[in-house]
Design an enzyme around this catalytic site. Structure first.
Site, PDB file in Angstrom:
ATOM      1  N   SER A   9       0.772  -1.038  -0.062  1.00 21.28           N
ATOM      2  CA  SER A   9       0.003  -0.001   0.055  1.00 21.28           C
ATOM      3  C   SER A   9       1.049   1.383  -0.024  1.00 21.28           C
ATOM      4  O   SER A   9       1.803   1.357   0.950  1.00 21.28           O
ATOM      5  CB  SER A   9      -0.916   0.259   1.174  1.00 21.28           C
ATOM      6  OG  SER A   9      -1.302   1.315   1.491  1.00 21.28           O
ATOM      7  N   HIS A  34      -1.503  -1.233  -4.169  1.00 25.81           N
ATOM      8  CA  HIS A  34      -2.732  -1.107  -3.386  1.00 25.81           C
ATOM      9  C   HIS A  34      -2.947   0.690  -3.311  1.00 25.81           C
ATOM     10  O   HIS A  34      -1.722   0.976  -2.826  1.00 25.81           O
ATOM     11  CB  HIS A  34      -2.785  -1.614  -1.915  1.00 25.81           C
ATOM     12  CG  HIS A  34      -3.990  -1.604  -1.421  1.00 25.81           C
ATOM     13  ND1 HIS A  34      -5.174  -2.191  -1.671  1.00 25.81           N
ATOM     14  CD2 HIS A  34      -4.573  -1.012  -0.367  1.00 25.81           C
ATOM     15  CE1 HIS A  34      -6.214  -2.027  -0.689  1.00 25.81           C
ATOM     16  NE2 HIS A  34      -5.645  -1.143   0.052  1.00 25.81           N
ATOM     17  N   ASP A  36      -4.695   3.567  -1.703  1.00 24.47           N
ATOM     18  CA  ASP A  36      -5.594   3.843  -0.408  1.00 24.47           C
ATOM     19  C   ASP A  36      -6.363   5.123  -0.700  1.00 24.47           C
ATOM     20  O   ASP A  36      -5.517   6.347  -0.570  1.00 24.47           O
ATOM     21  CB  ASP A  36      -5.168   3.692   0.929  1.00 24.47           C
ATOM     22  CG  ASP A  36      -4.984   2.295   1.136  1.00 24.47           C
ATOM     23  OD1 ASP A  36      -5.924   1.526   1.040  1.00 24.47           O
ATOM     24  OD2 ASP A  36      -3.933   1.920   1.725  1.00 24.47           O
ATOM     25  N   MET A  38      -8.962   8.090   0.096  1.00 19.62           N
ATOM     26  CA  MET A  38      -9.713   8.531   1.286  1.00 19.62           C
ATOM     27  C   MET A  38     -10.153   9.912   1.204  1.00 19.62           C
ATOM     28  O   MET A  38      -9.564  10.552   0.646  1.00 19.62           O
ATOM     29  CB  MET A  38      -8.947   8.317   2.571  1.00 19.62           C
ATOM     30  CG  MET A  38      -8.247   7.077   2.840  1.00 19.62           C
ATOM     31  SD  MET A  38      -7.230   7.111   4.379  1.00 19.62           S
ATOM     32  CE  MET A  38      -6.373   5.599   4.214  1.00 19.62           C
ATOM     33  N   HIS A  67      -8.332   0.947  -3.626  1.00 16.05           N
ATOM     34  CA  HIS A  67      -9.351   0.745  -2.562  1.00 16.05           C
ATOM     35  C   HIS A  67     -10.092   1.866  -2.111  1.00 16.05           C
ATOM     36  O   HIS A  67      -9.377   3.014  -1.586  1.00 16.05           O
ATOM     37  CB  HIS A  67      -8.566   0.397  -1.322  1.00 16.05           C
ATOM     38  CG  HIS A  67      -9.304   0.107   0.137  1.00 16.05           C
ATOM     39  ND1 HIS A  67      -8.679  -0.337   1.143  1.00 16.05           N
ATOM     40  CD2 HIS A  67     -10.506  -0.040   0.349  1.00 16.05           C
ATOM     41  CE1 HIS A  67      -9.422  -0.403   2.164  1.00 16.05           C
ATOM     42  NE2 HIS A  67     -10.881  -0.029   1.512  1.00 16.05           N
ATOM     43  N   MET A  69     -12.021   4.176  -0.093  1.00 14.01           N
ATOM     44  CA  MET A  69     -12.884   4.703   1.380  1.00 14.01           C
ATOM     45  C   MET A  69     -13.370   5.811   1.183  1.00 14.01           C
ATOM     46  O   MET A  69     -12.862   6.910   1.940  1.00 14.01           O
ATOM     47  CB  MET A  69     -11.469   4.384   2.496  1.00 14.01           C
ATOM     48  CG  MET A  69     -11.277   2.943   2.687  1.00 14.01           C
ATOM     49  SD  MET A  69      -9.446   3.073   3.355  1.00 14.01           S
ATOM     50  CE  MET A  69      -8.407   3.146   1.913  1.00 14.01           C
ATOM     51  N   MET A 138     -11.330  -6.137   6.170  1.00 12.30           N
ATOM     52  CA  MET A 138     -10.489  -5.017   6.875  1.00 12.30           C
ATOM     53  C   MET A 138     -10.313  -5.538   8.275  1.00 12.30           C
ATOM     54  O   MET A 138     -11.154  -6.153   9.155  1.00 12.30           O
ATOM     55  CB  MET A 138     -11.164  -3.477   7.088  1.00 12.30           C
ATOM     56  CG  MET A 138     -11.238  -2.853   5.852  1.00 12.30           C
ATOM     57  SD  MET A 138      -9.903  -2.559   4.810  1.00 12.30           S
ATOM     58  CE  MET A 138      -9.000  -1.490   6.108  1.00 12.30           C
ATOM     59  N   GLY A 143      -8.571   4.169   7.474  1.00 11.85           N
ATOM     60  CA  GLY A 143      -8.106   5.447   7.497  1.00 11.85           C
ATOM     61  C   GLY A 143      -6.764   5.821   7.889  1.00 11.85           C
ATOM     62  O   GLY A 143      -6.138   6.737   7.489  1.00 11.85           O
ATOM     63  N   PHE A 144      -6.118   4.750   8.433  1.00 14.75           N
ATOM     64  CA  PHE A 144      -4.584   5.002   8.658  1.00 14.75           C
ATOM     65  C   PHE A 144      -3.831   3.783   8.514  1.00 14.75           C
ATOM     66  O   PHE A 144      -4.250   2.806   8.729  1.00 14.75           O
ATOM     67  CB  PHE A 144      -4.503   5.550   9.953  1.00 14.75           C
ATOM     68  CG  PHE A 144      -5.258   6.971  10.374  1.00 14.75           C
ATOM     69  CD1 PHE A 144      -4.842   8.065   9.740  1.00 14.75           C
ATOM     70  CD2 PHE A 144      -6.530   6.699  10.893  1.00 14.75           C
ATOM     71  CE1 PHE A 144      -5.627   9.353  10.178  1.00 14.75           C
ATOM     72  CE2 PHE A 144      -7.262   7.950  11.030  1.00 14.75           C
ATOM     73  CZ  PHE A 144      -6.655   9.337  10.778  1.00 14.75           C
ATOM     74  N   GLY A 145      -2.360   4.081   8.206  1.00 12.41           N
ATOM     75  CA  GLY A 145      -1.535   2.868   8.071  1.00 12.41           C
ATOM     76  C   GLY A 145      -0.891   2.645   9.449  1.00 12.41           C
ATOM     77  O   GLY A 145      -1.059   3.643  10.584  1.00 12.41           O
ATOM     78  N   ASP A 176      -6.719  -6.612   4.957  1.00 15.69           N
ATOM     79  CA  ASP A 176      -5.820  -5.321   4.893  1.00 15.69           C
ATOM     80  C   ASP A 176      -6.217  -4.784   6.237  1.00 15.69           C
ATOM     81  O   ASP A 176      -6.965  -4.473   6.867  1.00 15.69           O
ATOM     82  CB  ASP A 176      -6.797  -4.245   3.919  1.00 15.69           C
ATOM     83  CG  ASP A 176      -6.301  -2.962   3.623  1.00 15.69           C
ATOM     84  OD1 ASP A 176      -4.999  -2.525   4.205  1.00 15.69           O
ATOM     85  OD2 ASP A 176      -6.708  -1.952   2.928  1.00 15.69           O
ATOM     86  N   GLY A 198       1.176  -2.275   4.153  1.00 15.82           N
ATOM     87  CA  GLY A 198       1.790  -0.706   3.976  1.00 15.82           C
ATOM     88  C   GLY A 198       2.951  -0.496   4.906  1.00 15.82           C
ATOM     89  O   GLY A 198       4.002  -0.659   4.573  1.00 15.82           O
TER      90      GLY A 198
HETATM   91  C1  DX5 Z   1      -6.204   1.376   5.884  1.00 13.00           C
HETATM   92  C2  DX5 Z   1      -5.616   1.284   4.637  1.00 13.00           C
HETATM   93  C3  DX5 Z   1      -4.661   0.224   4.430  1.00 13.00           C
HETATM   94  C4  DX5 Z   1      -3.385   0.516   5.016  1.00 13.00           C
HETATM   95  C5  DX5 Z   1      -2.823  -0.396   5.762  1.00 13.00           C
HETATM   96  O1  DX5 Z   1      -7.138   2.295   6.108  1.00 13.00           O
HETATM   97  O2  DX5 Z   1      -6.848   0.684   3.723  1.00 13.00           O
HETATM   98  O3  DX5 Z   1      -4.325  -0.175   3.011  1.00 13.00           O
HETATM   99  O4  DX5 Z   1      -2.330   1.343   4.086  1.00 13.00           O
HETATM  100  O5  DX5 Z   1      -1.628  -0.261   6.366  1.00 13.00           O
HETATM  101  P1  DX5 Z   1      -0.758  -1.144   7.315  1.00 13.00           P
HETATM  102  O6  DX5 Z   1      -0.406  -2.333   6.684  1.00 13.00           O
HETATM  103  O7  DX5 Z   1       0.311  -0.256   7.724  1.00 13.00           O
HETATM  104  O8  DX5 Z   1      -1.764  -1.459   8.526  1.00 13.00           O
HETATM  105 ZN    ZN Z   2      -6.545  -0.455   1.844  1.00 13.85          ZN
END
Ligand code: DX5
Ligand code: ZN
Length: 221
Positions: A9, A34, A36, A38, A67, A69, A138, A143-145, A176, A198
């Site tokens: 990601s 991937h 993301d 948002m 993806h 969101m 999920m 929302g966040f990595g 994910d 990610g």
């Molecule tokens: C979260 C995203 C993910 C994110 C995953 O909202 O959809 O794709 O990048 O990040 P990691 O792998 O760091 O949890």
């Molecule tokens: Zn994602």
């Protein structure tokens, strides 16, 4: 043994070195990129739009796994499709007419994915499982990595695998959130075959080694 695909990601990439990092990931075993997306509304963060997909498409040789969101994805599918997305995944929580949304993605000649938040039951996709190309579970709240893997998701992945097998269709089961070399084998054992990561890939100094580590963790499962 099923082939396990890795989808790094770009949320965790260094945006100033994006091209270099994505190419490195591609050369070292990434299967999808991937992306993301948002909107600051469906999730409390704001990231990339269709321009990012268009830019990646200019040099990326592997499928772009987009993806979404975002709220009201129906208004935006066309833009991501035309920008070069290969897989477009929407959230079931954001779709009032999910069947129509999936049709729209297919009308643009793209693979259609549906994603479920941790609090959303698998029953929400029971009626449309035969229509989709990818089911995304999920294991963090989107929302966040870099968030912690929610272990309750393991049961959902297991049930999702059963649902997919019963459908008789070839549907990717993607996971994910919080995937790393410890959690990857756990989700693969439950039936996942596409792993988004990610922080565990682009968040690492050695991207090639990071992909290798995840691949090794699931080899032979
Ligand atoms: C979260 C995203 C993910 C994110 C995953 O909202 O959809 O794709 O990048 O990040 P990691 O792998 O760091 O949890
Ligand atoms: Zn994602």
């Amino acid at each position: 043994m099923r082939k396990i695909l890795i989808a790094p990601s770009i949320l965790s990439a260094d945006l100033l070195k994006l091209k270099e990092q994505v190419q490195l990931a591609e050369e070292n075993g990434a299967d999808f990129i991937h992306v993301d997306v948002m909107d600051g509304n469906f999730v409390p963060n704001l990231t990339f739009g269709p321009n990012m997909v268009k830019a990646l498409k200019q040099f990326s040789k592997i499928p772009l796994d987009v993806h979404l969101m975002i709220s009201n994805p129906d208004f935006h599918i066309e833009h991501y499709a035309k920008a070069g997305a290969d897989i477009i995944t929407v959230h079931v929580e954001a779709c009032t007419h999910l069947h129509r949304t999936i049709q729209t993605v297919h009308d643009f000649g793209k693979k259609a994915g549906v994603s479920l938040n941790p609090a959303t039951s698998l029953s929400s996709v029971e009626e449309i499982i035969g229509e989709i190309d990818l089911l995304l579970i999920m294991t963090v709240n989107p929302g966040f990595g870099g968030q912690k893997f929610i272990r309750k998701g393991l049961q959902k992945i297991n049930k999702a695998r059963e649902m997919i097998n019963n459908s008789g269709k070839d549907i990717y089961l993607e996971v994910d959130g919080g995937i790393n070399r410890e959690t990857a084998p756990e989700v693969v054992k439950q039936g996942a075959n596409v792993l988004v990561a990610g922080n565990a890939i682009f968040g690492q100094n050695d991207i090639a080694a990071a992909i290798r580590n995840i691949k090794e963790s699931v080899t032979g499962l």
